[in-house]
Structures are given as C-alpha cells and as structure tokens.
Design a protein around this motif. Structure first.
Motif, PDB file in Angstrom:
ATOM      1  N   ASP A 182      -0.890 -23.210  41.589  1.00  0.00           N
ATOM      2  CA  ASP A 182      -1.788 -22.256  40.684  1.00  0.00           C
ATOM      3  C   ASP A 182      -2.506 -21.596  41.363  1.00  0.00           C
TER       4      ASP A 182
ATOM      5  N   SER B 167      -0.853 -30.312  49.736  1.00  0.00           N
ATOM      6  CA  SER B 167      -1.556 -31.253  48.922  1.00  0.00           C
ATOM      7  C   SER B 167      -2.314 -32.093  49.322  1.00  0.00           C
TER       8      SER B 167
ATOM      9  N   TYR C 127      -6.106 -31.062  47.163  1.00  0.00           N
ATOM     10  CA  TYR C 127      -5.726 -30.484  45.644  1.00  0.00           C
ATOM     11  C   TYR C 127      -4.367 -31.175  45.447  1.00  0.00           C
ATOM     12  N   SER C 128      -4.085 -31.214  44.132  1.00  0.00           N
ATOM     13  CA  SER C 128      -2.749 -31.748  43.604  1.00  0.00           C
ATOM     14  C   SER C 128      -1.726 -30.547  43.924  1.00  0.00           C
TER      15      SER C 128
ATOM     16  N   GLN D  13      -2.104 -27.971  41.447  1.00  0.00           N
ATOM     17  CA  GLN D  13      -3.371 -27.010  41.762  1.00  0.00           C
ATOM     18  C   GLN D  13      -2.936 -26.202  43.057  1.00  0.00           C
TER      19      GLN D  13
END
Length: 251
Positions: A25, A13, A18-19, A22
């Motif tokens: 995902d 991350s 990105y988180s 995310q």
C-alpha cells in the motif's frame, strides 16, 4: 545487507516492521519508489525501500501519517537540495510550534499576574505592542480568516482604532490569541477553548489557569516527543537523500 541485495516483499516487511500489505500500500501511495519486477513478475525491492519505510515511520510520528506520506512521495521527485530543504522545514515547523506554546505560556503568566495584581505584567506579550490582523496571523501561523472566526466566537477581542475600523490587537488580545492557538493545536474544540478563555479572564483566583497550564505543558511534551521521532528518522532520511544522489539527482 549490501546495496545490491534483492529483497522480497516479505523481507522488506520484516526489516521495516510493516505488514506485507502495508508495504504494498505504501509503495502504491508513493512513499517508496516503485519496486523493480523480476523475470517471474515478483517485486524486487532494495535496501533503500527499507530505509525509506523506516524514515516514513519517524516522519509519521513527527507530523502525522498524511503529511508524512505526502512528503515522502514528493522527495522522489525533487532534487537533493529541494528534498533537504523540505526536511529542514519539518524541523523548523516543530521549532516554531514549540516557540508559540512558550509564548502562550508567557501570555498565561501575564494574565495570572494581572488577575493577582490588577496590573499588566511586565514581559511576556507586552513586548509585542500592537499588531494588525495580518501581522498576528503571520506570527501564529494561521489565516486571517481564522482570527476573524475566533473573534466571532468570542475568543479574541481586537480593537478597531483606525479610520477604516481595521482590527488592531493590543498585548492582551495578542496573549489571548496565542493561548487560543496553542489550545486549538492541542486538539481542543471551540466550546472547550471558550470555556478556558472565559475562565482566564474572570477575577476568581486561579480560575482556569491550572487547566490551561496543564494543557500547555502537555503540548510541549507532545512536541518534544514528535521531535525525538524526527531525530530517529534522521539516519534513514539521510540514506534516502543519498539514494537520490546515486540515482543522478543534482543539487
């Protein structure tokens, strides 16, 4: 960061931007290969996951997130040669988009010249002569059904000159179709496109041309920005292809 490094989700991350959610995902969607699992069940990522996520970011800026997710997911199932060809197709697609907008600009200049001099301009779409519906659809990268729809909406008016009443597009209709394609590609709906096309064909000096010219220039700027995004993704895409080679993929 050595290739042998084991990265936690939070590490990926931080490195990718990105988180944590995310990252999970995008892994679930196949943008990156499934992470290995450590003995305690936690995800164990590698540097290639970071590079793939960075590559996805650039691709998303170039072709949109949906197409980028599909392409990245497919890369992991392809040979190196197939993956490289898919990436080359993205570059070619952007180049084609730019070429079509330039042709639309040429068509606009021809319309402006015709309105000003009441005579067809030299250059631009005059070199196209006439086209069948199949030829024009291929040139614009649209379906023949799309051209028929534009005709029903009054955006493009082909001639029917053959014994079977087949459509033939003269230089004027080809030019209008190129402008319509560029406007639609810029996100304009049918009513707005119809308004612009109608104003272009009026004899009022400058009617509609300034608006169309601005839209086409903005479209070129957008394509240029997307091309830059794709270039920025280049190194990370190359690293992704290298990972395919290391994993035993064959060109």
């Amino acid at each position: 960061m050595a290739d042998e490094s084991v990265l936690r989700t939070v590490d990926v991350s931080r490195e990718s931007g990105y988180s944590v959610q995310q990252v999970r995902d995008l892994e679930r969607l196949g943008v990156v290969p499934a992470a290995a699992r450590s003995s305690n069940g936690y995800r164990a990522y590698a540097p290639v996951h970071v590079r793939a996520l960075r590559a996805y970011r650039g691709l998303a800026g170039a072709i949109g997130p949906v197409a980028a997710r599909q392409l990245m997911a497919e890369l992991w199932t392809r040979t190196v040669a197939e993956a490289a060809a898919a990436i080359n197709a993205v570059h070619a697609g952007l180049a084609r988009e730019r070429e079509e907008v330039v042709r639309a600009q040429q068509a606009l200049w021809a319309i402006e010249s015709e309105a000003a001099h009441h005579d067809a301009a030299e250059g631009g779409d005059t070199v196209d002569d006439t086209m069948t519906i199949t030829e024009l659809a291929a040139a614009l990268g649209v379906r023949t059904s799309t051209l028929r729809f534009w005709e029903r909406e009054g955006l493009v008016a082909p001639d029917r000159v053959t014994s079977l009443r087949a459509r033939r597009y003269d230089p004027s209709a080809i030019g209008a179709a190129r402008i319509v394609a560029a406007l639609r590609g810029s996100g304009y709906g049918i009513p707005a496109v119809r308004d612009i096309i109608d104003s272009l064909h009026s004899l009022e000096e400058g009617a509609g041309t300034e608006r169309a010219r601005h839209i086409l220039l903005k479209r070129l700027d957008d394509i240029a920005a997307r091309s830059v995004q794709l270039l920025r993704a280049g190194a990370d895409l190359a690293a992704t292809l290298d990972s395919l080679t290391r994993d035993g993929a064959r060109a």
